[in-house]
Design an enzyme around this catalytic site. Structure first.
Site, PDB file in Angstrom:
ATOM      1  N   HIS A 146       3.254  -0.944  -5.548  1.00  0.00           N
ATOM      2  CA  HIS A 146       3.901  -0.530  -4.308  1.00  0.00           C
ATOM      3  C   HIS A 146       5.329  -0.135  -4.614  1.00  0.00           C
ATOM      4  CE1 HIS A 146       3.501  -0.410   0.072  1.00  0.00           C
ATOM      5  NE2 HIS A 146       4.814  -0.584   0.083  1.00  0.00           N
ATOM      6  N   ASP A 168       1.862  -5.843  10.304  1.00  0.00           N
ATOM      7  CA  ASP A 168       2.767  -4.998   9.528  1.00  0.00           C
ATOM      8  C   ASP A 168       2.612  -3.537   9.931  1.00  0.00           C
ATOM      9  OD1 ASP A 168       4.610  -4.170   7.403  1.00  0.00           O
ATOM     10  OD2 ASP A 168       2.804  -3.248   6.599  1.00  0.00           O
ATOM     11  N   ARG A 213       9.699   0.083  13.226  1.00  0.00           N
ATOM     12  CA  ARG A 213      10.943   0.040  12.441  1.00  0.00           C
ATOM     13  C   ARG A 213      11.389   1.430  12.052  1.00  0.00           C
ATOM     14  NH1 ARG A 213       9.266  -2.932   7.648  1.00  0.00           N
ATOM     15  NH2 ARG A 213      11.335  -2.536   6.874  1.00  0.00           N
ATOM     16  N   SER A 239       6.950  -7.024   4.716  1.00  0.00           N
ATOM     17  CA  SER A 239       6.077  -5.871   4.953  1.00  0.00           C
ATOM     18  C   SER A 239       5.265  -5.566   3.689  1.00  0.00           C
ATOM     19  CB  SER A 239       6.945  -4.661   5.345  1.00  0.00           C
ATOM     20  OG  SER A 239       6.238  -3.463   5.204  1.00  0.00           O
ATOM     21  N   LYS A 288       1.025  -6.774   3.034  1.00  0.00           N
ATOM     22  CA  LYS A 288      -0.014  -5.762   2.775  1.00  0.00           C
ATOM     23  C   LYS A 288      -0.733  -6.036   1.465  1.00  0.00           C
ATOM     24  CE  LYS A 288       2.756  -2.000   3.150  1.00  0.00           C
ATOM     25  NZ  LYS A 288       3.678  -1.873   4.241  1.00  0.00           N
TER      26      LYS A 288
HETATM   27  N1  URA Z   1       7.646  -0.115   2.128  1.00  0.00           N
HETATM   28  C1  URA Z   1       6.924  -0.928   2.915  1.00  0.00           C
HETATM   29  O1  URA Z   1       5.714  -1.058   2.755  1.00  0.00           O
HETATM   30  N2  URA Z   1       7.541  -1.589   3.870  1.00  0.00           N
HETATM   31  C2  URA Z   1       8.853  -1.490   4.094  1.00  0.00           C
HETATM   32  O2  URA Z   1       9.337  -2.128   4.974  1.00  0.00           O
HETATM   33  C3  URA Z   1       9.613  -0.644   3.265  1.00  0.00           C
HETATM   34  C4  URA Z   1       8.981   0.036   2.282  1.00  0.00           C
END
Ligand code: URA
Length: 431
Positions: free
Chosen positions: A82, A161, A168, A183, A187
């Site tokens: 990620h 999320d 957001r 966040s 995930k």
């Molecule tokens: N990537 C994400 O998955 N969440 C965030 O809040 C910022 C970047």
């Protein structure tokens, strides 16, 4: 318990209990707590922060807001990656096919653009027909059969999320360390990852503008990973200038395809090889980074990584002819090359400025319901430290609207700073 009291407590810099966080997250997911209260709460968190305990509680509450994917029997080790978000960051599009081609099955749930940073799903949707809404059964089946999946966050995984992320994006509440950490980690945990490689971006085109902030975010995510029993590695990479040359959805997909075919910008290719090597090591396909890197290079050189990308696109309903001939992808009405106004060394290519200009062109969203324009964006021709000569192409604008094109020209020109002094190139990775 009342949502308003939880907002007030956070506004007054109080520490929320696990019970309060659970109440708030569950209420939001069920629709009992409306968007406006959640937005106010997110702003209070952004301004006043959260303790590591609160952040962990928030992460787990978001994980428990939905199902947890169990990949036992589907893959022998579930590895995920990620990025914390940046400008021109199309790394996933290249890294996933590379590692899958090296025999490490990888299924990833990605997000959409967030503020000035682009989103993998928006990019992949530049390929007509490509589906980003696989359900968990489809996800598992494709992972087992094809060894590669790249889809949106399934609605039943960490739904809190998913809802919070899009709020957001349009309420100025993205750059908060606890909100980003929870966040990302919610995930990854919900998607069944056992080992996670996080690419934490640092610089003015990232949510973490300083190395200290990036370290704090990384430490928090590693801590949450440890608590949840997931091996978590963070790479801290530069985001003071866009990654690669392309910024904008279809343009980035084209650049990713070029890179998979062995071309593409040197910085982007190097970045992808490095991230791939880490994934191959944590996924136990390579004994060390050297071996992982060699495997990744080979997967590009022998065409197997590109072939995996084709397999991915076909499996998710995308039109592979767009991959084979990426010139077929959406083209903007106006394509203008902007020339360097003077000669000298490039000391700055302001990533945030370029990212914001690309959103203004239509490549990102100003509000939740906005559609993105896949065709628009920029090709940034030079990197910090390079010498440019007056009159040579500095950047190319792809726009669908003349007024927006003029605005983009001015803002991206001012994002470039050319001086007389020699400037060292920016590093790719810090730590
Ligand atoms: N990537 C994400 O998955 N969440 C965030 O809040 C910022 C970047």
């Amino acid at each position: 318990m009342r949502a308003v009291d939880i907002i007030i407590k956070k506004r007054e810099k109080g520490e929320l209990t696990q019970e309060e966080i659970n109440f708030f997250v569950q209420g939001f997911v069920k629709g009992d707590i409306p968007d406006y209260q959640v937005s106010a709460w997110a702003m209070a968190v952004l301004l006043n922060g959260m303790t590591p305990q609160e952040t962990t509680d928030l992460t787990l509450a978001m994980v428990l807001s939905g199902r947890i994917l169990d990949l036992t029997g589907v893959v022998d080790i579930a590895v995920d990656k990620h990025s914390s978000g940046g400008v021109g960051d199309k790394t996933t599009l290249v890294v996933l096919p590379i590692v899958a081609a090296c025999g490490l099955p990888v299924g990833k749930m990605s997000g959409r653009g967030l503020g000035f940073s682009g989103g993998t799903l928006d990019k992949m949707e530049s390929i007509p027909g490509y589906r980003v809404d696989l359900n968990t059964d489809e996800f598992k089946r494709q992972l087992k059969e094809k060894g590669i999946v790249l889809t949106g966050q399934s609605l039943d995984l960490a739904p809190a999320d998913g809802k919070l992320y899009s709020l957001r994006d349009v309420t100025g509440t993205v750059p908060s360390i606890p909100l980003i950490a929870s966040s990302i980690m919610s995930k990854k945990i919900a998607a069944g990852a056992q080992a996670i490689v996080l690419d934490v971006k640092v610089g003015n085109g990232a949510f973490m503008e300083t190395l200290d902030m990036a370290r704090e975010l990384s430490a928090l995510m590693v801590q949450i990973g440890d608590l949840a029993g997931r091996k978590t590695i963070c790479l801290l990479s530069d985001m003071n200038q866009p990654l690669g040359h392309a910024v904008g959805n279809a343009l980035e997909v084209k650049e990713a395809i070029d890179t998979l075919k062995g071309d593409g910008p040197a910085d982007f290719r190097e970045h992808c090889l490095h991230v791939s090597a880490y994934m191959l090591v944590v996924g136990k396909r390579a004994k060390d980074l050297n071996e992982g890197r060699g495997m990744a290079e080979k997967a590009i050189a022998n065409g197997s990584a590109f072939e995996k990308f084709r397999v991915l696109v076909a499996a998710q309903g995308g039109d592979v002819s767009y991959v084979d001939d990426s010139d077929r992808m959406a083209r903007a009405k106006f394509v203008e090359v902007v020339k360097a106004p003077c000669s000298g060394f490039l000391s700055r290519v302001d990533a945030r400025g370029v990212g914001e200009a690309s959103v203004a062109l239509g490549a990102g969203r100003a509000k939740k319901s906005d559609a993105v324009d896949h065709a628009v964006g920029f090709i940034i021709h030079h990197k910090v430290g390079e010498r440019v000569e007056q009159g040579e192409p500095l950047f190319t604008i792809h726009a669908n609207d003349e007024r927006k094109l003029a605005e983009a020209r001015a803002s991206v020109l001012s994002a470039h700073i050319i001086g007389n002094a020699i400037v060292p190139p920016l590093p790719l990775f810090y730590e």
